[in-house]
Design a protein around this motif. Structure first.
Motif, PDB file in Angstrom:
ATOM      1  N   SER A   2      51.126  30.233  43.399  1.00  0.00           N
ATOM      2  CA  SER A   2      49.818  29.605  43.627  1.00  0.00           C
ATOM      3  C   SER A   2      49.948  28.624  44.789  1.00  0.00           C
ATOM      4  O   SER A   2      51.021  28.076  45.029  1.00  0.00           O
ATOM      5  CB  SER A   2      49.312  28.962  42.346  1.00  0.00           C
ATOM      6  OG  SER A   2      49.701  27.631  42.274  1.00  0.00           O
ATOM      7  N   GLU A  25      45.431  30.839  42.986  1.00  0.00           N
ATOM      8  CA  GLU A  25      46.427  31.846  42.592  1.00  0.00           C
ATOM      9  C   GLU A  25      46.483  33.001  43.576  1.00  0.00           C
ATOM     10  O   GLU A  25      45.506  33.303  44.258  1.00  0.00           O
ATOM     11  CB  GLU A  25      46.041  32.456  41.236  1.00  0.00           C
ATOM     12  CG  GLU A  25      46.458  31.663  40.041  1.00  0.00           C
ATOM     13  CD  GLU A  25      45.817  32.258  38.787  1.00  0.00           C
ATOM     14  OE1 GLU A  25      45.777  33.500  38.644  1.00  0.00           O
ATOM     15  OE2 GLU A  25      45.333  31.463  37.977  1.00  0.00           O
ATOM     16  N   SER A  26      47.604  33.690  43.565  1.00  0.00           N
ATOM     17  CA  SER A  26      47.793  34.877  44.395  1.00  0.00           C
ATOM     18  C   SER A  26      46.790  35.951  44.010  1.00  0.00           C
ATOM     19  O   SER A  26      46.270  35.960  42.900  1.00  0.00           O
ATOM     20  CB  SER A  26      49.199  35.427  44.185  1.00  0.00           C
ATOM     21  OG  SER A  26      50.085  34.716  45.004  1.00  0.00           O
ATOM     22  N   ARG A  28      45.180  39.389  42.747  1.00  0.00           N
ATOM     23  CA  ARG A  28      45.481  40.476  41.823  1.00  0.00           C
ATOM     24  C   ARG A  28      45.020  41.782  42.476  1.00  0.00           C
ATOM     25  O   ARG A  28      44.653  41.813  43.648  1.00  0.00           O
ATOM     26  CB  ARG A  28      44.773  40.242  40.493  1.00  0.00           C
ATOM     27  CG  ARG A  28      45.282  38.968  39.810  1.00  0.00           C
ATOM     28  CD  ARG A  28      44.687  38.804  38.433  1.00  0.00           C
ATOM     29  NE  ARG A  28      44.983  37.470  37.920  1.00  0.00           N
ATOM     30  CZ  ARG A  28      44.425  36.956  36.835  1.00  0.00           C
ATOM     31  NH1 ARG A  28      43.537  37.652  36.141  1.00  0.00           N
ATOM     32  NH2 ARG A  28      44.749  35.736  36.439  1.00  0.00           N
ATOM     33  N   GLU A  31      42.405  42.348  45.484  1.00  0.00           N
ATOM     34  CA  GLU A  31      42.028  41.023  45.994  1.00  0.00           C
ATOM     35  C   GLU A  31      42.915  40.619  47.176  1.00  0.00           C
ATOM     36  O   GLU A  31      43.995  41.189  47.379  1.00  0.00           O
ATOM     37  CB  GLU A  31      42.154  39.966  44.891  1.00  0.00           C
ATOM     38  CG  GLU A  31      41.210  40.206  43.716  1.00  0.00           C
ATOM     39  CD  GLU A  31      41.489  39.306  42.517  1.00  0.00           C
ATOM     40  OE1 GLU A  31      40.797  39.481  41.509  1.00  0.00           O
ATOM     41  OE2 GLU A  31      42.401  38.451  42.601  1.00  0.00           O
ATOM     42  N   THR A  33      44.179  36.978  49.520  1.00  0.00           N
ATOM     43  CA  THR A  33      44.128  35.522  49.735  1.00  0.00           C
ATOM     44  C   THR A  33      43.988  35.250  51.234  1.00  0.00           C
ATOM     45  O   THR A  33      44.696  35.849  52.058  1.00  0.00           O
ATOM     46  CB  THR A  33      45.374  34.821  49.173  1.00  0.00           C
ATOM     47  OG1 THR A  33      45.434  35.065  47.768  1.00  0.00           O
ATOM     48  CG2 THR A  33      45.314  33.313  49.407  1.00  0.00           C
ATOM     49  N   ARG A 123      40.609  32.472  40.129  1.00  0.00           N
ATOM     50  CA  ARG A 123      41.960  32.152  40.630  1.00  0.00           C
ATOM     51  C   ARG A 123      42.064  30.673  40.989  1.00  0.00           C
ATOM     52  O   ARG A 123      43.035  30.250  41.587  1.00  0.00           O
ATOM     53  CB  ARG A 123      42.291  32.985  41.881  1.00  0.00           C
ATOM     54  CG  ARG A 123      42.084  34.473  41.763  1.00  0.00           C
ATOM     55  CD  ARG A 123      43.143  35.177  40.946  1.00  0.00           C
ATOM     56  NE  ARG A 123      42.618  36.485  40.606  1.00  0.00           N
ATOM     57  CZ  ARG A 123      41.935  36.730  39.483  1.00  0.00           C
ATOM     58  NH1 ARG A 123      41.763  35.790  38.577  1.00  0.00           N
ATOM     59  NH2 ARG A 123      41.444  37.934  39.261  1.00  0.00           N
ATOM     60  N   THR A 124      41.020  29.913  40.707  1.00  0.00           N
ATOM     61  CA  THR A 124      40.957  28.515  41.138  1.00  0.00           C
ATOM     62  C   THR A 124      41.009  27.579  39.932  1.00  0.00           C
ATOM     63  O   THR A 124      40.234  27.724  38.987  1.00  0.00           O
ATOM     64  CB  THR A 124      39.632  28.291  41.909  1.00  0.00           C
ATOM     65  OG1 THR A 124      38.601  29.074  41.288  1.00  0.00           O
ATOM     66  CG2 THR A 124      39.741  28.712  43.356  1.00  0.00           C
ATOM     67  N   THR A 146      41.068  33.080  47.196  1.00  0.00           N
ATOM     68  CA  THR A 146      41.413  34.445  46.811  1.00  0.00           C
ATOM     69  C   THR A 146      40.112  35.141  46.428  1.00  0.00           C
ATOM     70  O   THR A 146      39.410  34.685  45.524  1.00  0.00           O
ATOM     71  CB  THR A 146      42.402  34.451  45.633  1.00  0.00           C
ATOM     72  OG1 THR A 146      43.631  33.854  46.087  1.00  0.00           O
ATOM     73  CG2 THR A 146      42.682  35.864  45.149  1.00  0.00           C
TER      74      THR A 146
END
Ligand SMILES: NC(=O)c1ccc[n+]([C@@H]2O[C@H](COP(=O)([O-])OP(=O)(O)OC[C@H]3O[C@@H](n4cnc5c(N)ncnc54)[C@H](O)[C@@H]3O)[C@@H](O)[C@H]2O)c1
Ligand SMILES: [Zn+2]
Ligand SMILES: [Zn+2]
Length: 368
Positions: A2, A25-26, A28, A31, A33, A123-124, A146
């Motif tokens: 992350s 986060e990275s 998935r 998705e 970033t 992801r936040t 992301t």
């Protein structure tokens, strides 16, 4: 993995925005970033902070961003680290009848990514580990975001990212309303209510489409000066309670062929409709509060054959229209440099929102 990321958040409705460090986060499956380079401050961001556009806080703001891909998730074939991208704030399922017929802004599944990623997760997270919502599947007023691949469009790396960001909302919304929604014809007369980041792009879209008369209307005199730079041929200062129908009819010999409402008010939508000539088209681009409504004289519909419609994100297809806008910019027809009145650091985000509210900018852009 992350990434720590400073982000502009709405923590509480009707309070100034705050800058916080969140973790992103990275990506998935499906998705990507992005490290953001810039993000424009659109009135819709402000509307999310006061409940006009209902998106519950805590919320990472921003839907007009551009940056560079830093990591891609599984099954991402069309993006690689280093690619330059612009965010796109509409969700498109790709399968419903609207997506299948090239109208992704009307996607039936749109509700899926209003404040989350399309799979309904986030992801936040904030410093306490609590999830933070994201504006329209984007949340790009942050150093990192992301997002789903369908919320990104790859662009020519030659275009400076701060200018490219504006294509992610204001430019495509305004120019698209002219090109795609209204299909303004050469020689037409056009009235534009509200000359902010969106309205100025309606004006330049109309100019590029070959409109002969473009009448800018705003309550702020400084915006009318800007409007002329973007192609308005006439300017009318809107005073509270004043009906500009007569003035518009006089200027155009019976009413403009098209009128665009770019403020977000039922009253102005009605004014746009009243002003247009018989058989004319009024397009509502501004987003009013959910409780707002508009009314037209019913009789005028059959006897005058006027049309009142709306335009969401310039009726665009992001992968078609973003490169088209950038092509117009690179070819010298579309003004993007002139749209940016001021660049802000992320720490200055509260000032950027205050300046939007007080009408100081064509567009303010946060640079990271
Ligand atoms: N349809 C879409 O897809 C879409 C996309 C982006 C933004 N929007 C909406 O478009 C609207 C405009 O956004 P923006 O970023 O250009 O905002 P902005 O704040 O930059 O511009 C609004 C302009 O309206 C003017 N104005 C306010 N009240 C007025 C009045 N009574 N008469 C005339 N002018 C008046 C202001 O002076 C300002 O210049 C907002 O409602 C925003 O939410 C819609
Ligand atoms: Zn916007
Ligand atoms: Zn769909």
């Amino acid at each position: 993995m992350s990434r720590k990321s400073k982000a502009v958040l709405c923590r509480e409705l009707n309070q100034p925005v705050v800058v916080e460090e969140i973790s992103v986060e990275s990506p998935r499956r499906g998705e990507v970033t992005v490290r953001l380079a810039a993000c424009g401050v659109c009135h819709s961001d402000l509307s999310a902070t006061n409940g006009t556009i209902p998106m519950p806080p805590p919320l990472v703001l921003g839907h007009e961003g551009a940056g560079e891909v830093v990591e891609v998730g599984e099954d991402v074939a069309n993006f690689a680290p280093g690619d330059h991208v612009i965010s796109s704030f509409i969700y498109m399922c790709g399968k419903c009848r609207f997506c299948a017929s090239g109208r992704p802004v009307l996607c039936l599944e749109q509700g899926k990514a209003l404040t989350t990623l399309p799979d309904g997760t986030l992801r936040t997270h904030d410093a306490k580990g609590k999830p933070v919502n994201i504006f329209s599947g984007c949340g790009v007023m942050a150093e990192y975001a992301t997002v789903h691949v369908d919320n990104l469009v790859k662009i020519d790396p030659q275009v400076p990212l701060d200018r490219a960001a504006l294509v992610g909302c204001g430019v495509t919304t305004g120019v698209g309303a002219v090109f795609n929604t209204a299909k303004v014809q050469p020689g037409a007369s056009v009235a534009v209510f509200g000359c902010g980041g969106v309205g100025l792009n309606v004006i330049q879209g109309a100019r590029i489409a070959g409109a002969e008369r473009i009448i800018a209307i705003d309550a702020n005199e400084a915006k009318l000066v800007l409007a002329k730079k973007f192609g308005a041929t006439n300017a009318l200062l809107a005073k509270p309670g004043e009906d500009l129908t007569k003035a518009l009819k006089k200027l155009t010999g019976g009413g403009p062929d098209y009128a665009f409402e770019c403020v977000g008010s039922g009253e102005l939508a009605a004014a746009a409709y009243r002003a247009i000539r018989r058989g004319g088209l009024a397009v509502v681009v501004g987003v009013a509060k959910p409780s707002d409504s508009t009314s037209v004289r019913t009789m005028s519909l059959p006897f005058e054959e006027k049309t009142l419609t709306g335009s969401y994100f310039g009726s665009c297809v992001p992968r078609v229209d973003f490169p088209r806008m950038l092509g117009l910019y690179m070819g010298g027809q579309l003004k993007l440099d002139e749209l940016i009145t001021r660049r802000y650091s992320i720490a200055e985000a509260p000032q950027a929102f205050a300046d939007l509210e007080s009408g100081r900018n064509a567009r303010g852009v946060i640079v990271f």
